[in-house]
Design a protein around this motif. Structure first.
Motif, PDB file in Angstrom:
ATOM      1  N   ARG A   1       3.122  11.496 -12.398  1.00 54.16           N
ATOM      2  CA  ARG A   1       2.151  10.419 -12.588  1.00 54.16           C
ATOM      3  C   ARG A   1       1.235  10.344 -11.370  1.00 54.16           C
ATOM      4  O   ARG A   1       1.579  10.814 -10.279  1.00 54.16           O
ATOM      5  CB  ARG A   1       2.832   9.084 -12.848  1.00 54.16           C
ATOM      6  CG  ARG A   1       3.494   8.436 -11.653  1.00 54.16           C
ATOM      7  CD  ARG A   1       3.630   6.936 -11.894  1.00 54.16           C
ATOM      8  NE  ARG A   1       4.423   6.250 -10.892  1.00 54.16           N
ATOM      9  CZ  ARG A   1       3.996   5.923  -9.675  1.00 54.16           C
ATOM     10  NH1 ARG A   1       2.783   6.277  -9.278  1.00 54.16           N
ATOM     11  NH2 ARG A   1       4.783   5.269  -8.838  1.00 54.16           N
ATOM     12  N   ALA A   2       0.093   9.724 -11.544  1.00 55.69           N
ATOM     13  CA  ALA A   2      -0.871   9.593 -10.459  1.00 55.69           C
ATOM     14  C   ALA A   2      -0.375   8.588  -9.423  1.00 55.69           C
ATOM     15  O   ALA A   2       0.280   7.595  -9.777  1.00 55.69           O
ATOM     16  CB  ALA A   2      -2.222   9.148 -11.007  1.00 55.69           C
TER      17      ALA A   2
ATOM     18  N   THR B   1       1.633  18.217  -9.960  1.00 54.55           N
ATOM     19  CA  THR B   1       0.972  18.432 -11.239  1.00 54.55           C
ATOM     20  C   THR B   1       2.038  18.745 -12.279  1.00 54.55           C
ATOM     21  O   THR B   1       3.188  19.083 -11.949  1.00 54.55           O
ATOM     22  CB  THR B   1      -0.013  19.601 -11.164  1.00 54.55           C
ATOM     23  OG1 THR B   1       0.725  20.816 -10.934  1.00 54.55           O
ATOM     24  CG2 THR B   1      -1.037  19.398 -10.042  1.00 54.55           C
TER      25      THR B   1
ATOM     26  N   PHE C   1       4.316  13.802  -5.271  1.00 53.78           N
ATOM     27  CA  PHE C   1       3.408  13.857  -6.409  1.00 53.78           C
ATOM     28  C   PHE C   1       3.086  15.310  -6.736  1.00 53.78           C
ATOM     29  O   PHE C   1       2.671  16.076  -5.861  1.00 53.78           O
ATOM     30  CB  PHE C   1       2.132  13.061  -6.102  1.00 53.78           C
ATOM     31  CG  PHE C   1       2.401  11.586  -5.954  1.00 53.78           C
ATOM     32  CD1 PHE C   1       2.598  10.783  -7.078  1.00 53.78           C
ATOM     33  CD2 PHE C   1       2.483  11.001  -4.692  1.00 53.78           C
ATOM     34  CE1 PHE C   1       2.867   9.425  -6.944  1.00 53.78           C
ATOM     35  CE2 PHE C   1       2.747   9.649  -4.552  1.00 53.78           C
ATOM     36  CZ  PHE C   1       2.941   8.866  -5.682  1.00 53.78           C
TER      37      PHE C   1
END
Length: 206
Positions: A52-53, A68, A66
């Motif tokens: 998630r962003a 991809t 974080f």
């Protein structure tokens, strides 16, 4: 790919027992963990990876790693996670395996705070990975007290509170799956009891 192996080489083998911390919603797992780390900063808590962003203020490697989708799925295929889950049918979450191994091998008290389903996934995989695990259940003094704390947070609508309380009933019924229960009467007491357990596991003088 994001580096999530901060201690030593990938060949490190565990020499201590991982503490998996779980319990019902609103029981205060995160608050107990935060108090423990405030008093004992030598304790290491696993940082999850997610696709998630980042939210405002979140820092890569502190709040989450974080990644991809492609990075996460490649790491998952390579066996690089202790456990993974898809949340709300969208974002991937997982516990990177190597940092856990490396901190254990270095003799660093190591904690994984996770929900009930995650704890069950760890239990399914730990033996094949050669990990020794102590499963710790954080329990409320009573269901009524859990309900009071949940409502007192004021962060959910009445409908959301009702759903969380139904989930909590199911989670409370899983207590027998764990090795140790710590009742969160107060945060200070629960953090002290958790540290006592860690000190026993790692041979640390209190």
């Amino acid at each position: 790919m994001t580096d999530v192996s901060p201690v030593s080489s990938a060949s490190a083998q565990p020499s201590g027992r991982l503490l998996v911390l779980s319990g019902p919603t609103a029981v205060g797992k995160g608050t107990v963990e935060a108090k423990l780390r405030e008093r004992h900063p030598n304790v290491w808590v696993s940082v999850s990876a997610t696709t998630r962003a980042p939210r405002p203020g979140e820092v890569n490697g502190v709040n989450y790693w974080f990644m991809t989708d492609d990075e996460f799925l490649a790491k998952e295929r390579a066996g690089g996670f202790l456990e993974t889950a898809v949340v709300h049918g969208m974002a991937h979450y997982g516990t990177p395996l190597e940092p856990v191994r490396e901190h254990l091998a270095a003799g660093v008290p190591t904690i994984l705070e996770i929900d009930l389903q995650g704890a069950r996934r760890v239990k399914q995989r730990a033996a094949e990975l050669g990990l020794e695990v102590v499963y710790v259940f954080i329990a409320p003094p009573s269901f009524e007290e859990l309900k009071r704390r949940l409502i007192g947070r004021g962060t959910e609508t009445p409908e959301q509170q009702a759903r969380r309380l139904e989930t909590a009933k199911v989670e409370l019924a899983a207590e027998s799956e764990f090795d140790v229960t710590i009742v969160n009467n107060t945060v200070d007491e629960a953090a002290d009891e958790l540290w006592h357990l860690i000190a026993q596991e790692y041979g640390i003088a209190e």
